[in-house]
Design a protein around this motif. Structure first.
Motif, PDB file in Angstrom:
ATOM      1  N   ASN A 106       0.823  -1.205   0.000  1.00  0.00           N
ATOM      2  CA  ASN A 106       0.000   0.000   0.000  1.00  0.00           C
ATOM      3  C   ASN A 106       0.859   1.257   0.000  1.00  0.00           C
ATOM      4  OD1 ASN A 106      -2.275   1.616   0.150  1.00  0.00           O
ATOM      5  ND2 ASN A 106      -2.370   1.493   2.371  1.00  0.00           N
ATOM      6  N   VAL A 109       2.729   1.626  -3.450  1.00  0.00           N
ATOM      7  CA  VAL A 109       1.857   2.049  -4.542  1.00  0.00           C
ATOM      8  C   VAL A 109       1.424   3.503  -4.356  1.00  0.00           C
ATOM      9  CG1 VAL A 109      -0.390   1.634  -5.619  1.00  0.00           C
ATOM     10  CG2 VAL A 109       1.112  -0.276  -5.105  1.00  0.00           C
ATOM     11  N   THR A 110       1.201   3.927  -3.118  1.00  0.00           N
ATOM     12  CA  THR A 110       0.861   5.333  -2.868  1.00  0.00           C
ATOM     13  C   THR A 110       2.008   6.246  -3.272  1.00  0.00           C
ATOM     14  OG1 THR A 110      -0.580   4.676  -1.049  1.00  0.00           O
ATOM     15  CG2 THR A 110       0.137   6.976  -1.101  1.00  0.00           C
ATOM     16  N   ASP A 111       3.240   5.882  -2.904  1.00  0.00           N
ATOM     17  CA  ASP A 111       4.403   6.674  -3.298  1.00  0.00           C
ATOM     18  C   ASP A 111       4.602   6.658  -4.812  1.00  0.00           C
ATOM     19  OD1 ASP A 111       4.819   7.197  -0.638  1.00  0.00           O
ATOM     20  OD2 ASP A 111       6.467   5.748  -0.404  1.00  0.00           O
ATOM     21  N   LEU A 112       4.326   5.518  -5.439  1.00  0.00           N
ATOM     22  CA  LEU A 112       4.429   5.412  -6.891  1.00  0.00           C
ATOM     23  C   LEU A 112       3.402   6.313  -7.580  1.00  0.00           C
ATOM     24  CD1 LEU A 112       5.612   3.978  -9.398  1.00  0.00           C
ATOM     25  CD2 LEU A 112       3.814   2.279  -9.104  1.00  0.00           C
ATOM     26  N   ALA A 113       2.188   6.347  -7.058  1.00  0.00           N
ATOM     27  CA  ALA A 113       1.156   7.202  -7.636  1.00  0.00           C
ATOM     28  C   ALA A 113       1.536   8.676  -7.511  1.00  0.00           C
ATOM     29  CB  ALA A 113      -0.180   6.942  -6.947  1.00  0.00           C
ATOM     30  N   ASP A 114       2.129   9.053  -6.383  1.00  0.00           N
ATOM     31  CA  ASP A 114       2.594  10.428  -6.219  1.00  0.00           C
ATOM     32  C   ASP A 114       3.688  10.763  -7.231  1.00  0.00           C
ATOM     33  OD1 ASP A 114       0.820  10.817  -4.146  1.00  0.00           O
ATOM     34  OD2 ASP A 114       2.308  10.440  -2.574  1.00  0.00           O
ATOM     35  N   ARG A 115       4.603   9.836  -7.427  1.00  0.00           N
ATOM     36  CA  ARG A 115       5.679  10.057  -8.401  1.00  0.00           C
ATOM     37  C   ARG A 115       5.106  10.165  -9.810  1.00  0.00           C
ATOM     38  NH1 ARG A 115      11.156   9.333  -8.930  1.00  0.00           N
ATOM     39  NH2 ARG A 115      11.870   8.569 -10.937  1.00  0.00           N
ATOM     40  N   HIS A 116       4.169   9.310 -10.127  1.00  0.00           N
ATOM     41  CA  HIS A 116       3.537   9.300 -11.437  1.00  0.00           C
ATOM     42  C   HIS A 116       2.803  10.621 -11.690  1.00  0.00           C
ATOM     43  CE1 HIS A 116       1.862   7.411 -14.955  1.00  0.00           C
ATOM     44  NE2 HIS A 116       2.371   6.244 -14.616  1.00  0.00           N
ATOM     45  N   GLN A 117       2.115  11.119 -10.692  1.00  0.00           N
ATOM     46  CA  GLN A 117       1.360  12.370 -10.824  1.00  0.00           C
ATOM     47  C   GLN A 117       2.295  13.570 -10.968  1.00  0.00           C
ATOM     48  OE1 GLN A 117      -1.765  12.975 -11.311  1.00  0.00           O
ATOM     49  NE2 GLN A 117      -1.625  15.182 -11.135  1.00  0.00           N
TER      50      GLN A 117
END
Length: 136
Positions: A106, A109-117
């Motif tokens: 979790n 994936v949250t850190d990955l979503a922040d990086r992606h955004q």
């Protein structure tokens, strides 16, 4: 898609109010090969369709191991997936070194979503053209 003067940068809006670089990234994910995941209470399984662009090219890996307990299936640009997988592996190692325990899926994936955004909000980078199916 039709290229024009509004697709050179991710921070430039077209007159229709669209970010064309983001749309190009979404289109590359749509054109990627299929990836499917199954989950039970004890296991997770990822399956990916490998297809080559031409007869002379080889298949590219569509399932990448991140850590002992996390793997990803990819659809879209393989180079972007390798970049993100390298970053995810680095985050897993850093967390294990600092805290002595594996990182939770979790949090990763949250850190990955922040990086992606972040790539859609900065001038320097283009958006990642890859979709990831994360299994833990």
């Amino acid at each position: 898609m039709f290229r024009n003067q509004y697709d050179t940068d991710v921070t430039v809006w077209s007159p229709e109010g669209r970010l064309l670089q983001v749309e190009y990234a979404m289109e590359s994910v749509k054109q990627g090969s299929a990836c499917v995941g199954l989950r039970s209470s004890t296991h997770a399984v990822i399956g990916a369709l490998k297809r080559s662009v031409s007869e002379l090219s080889s298949h590219q890996k569509k399932i990448l191991e991140i850590d002992d307990h996390i793997a990803v299936g990819i659809a879209g640009l393989t180079a972007d997936a390798r970049t993100l997988a390298k970053w995810m592996r680095n985050e897993c190692l850093n967390h294990k070194y600092v805290y002595g325990t594996p990182i939770s899926a979790n949090k990763l994936v949250t850190d990955l979503a922040d990086r992606h955004q972040r790539t859609t909000q900065t001038y320097v980078r283009r958006p990642y053209g890859v979709g990831l199916l994360v299994a833990s």
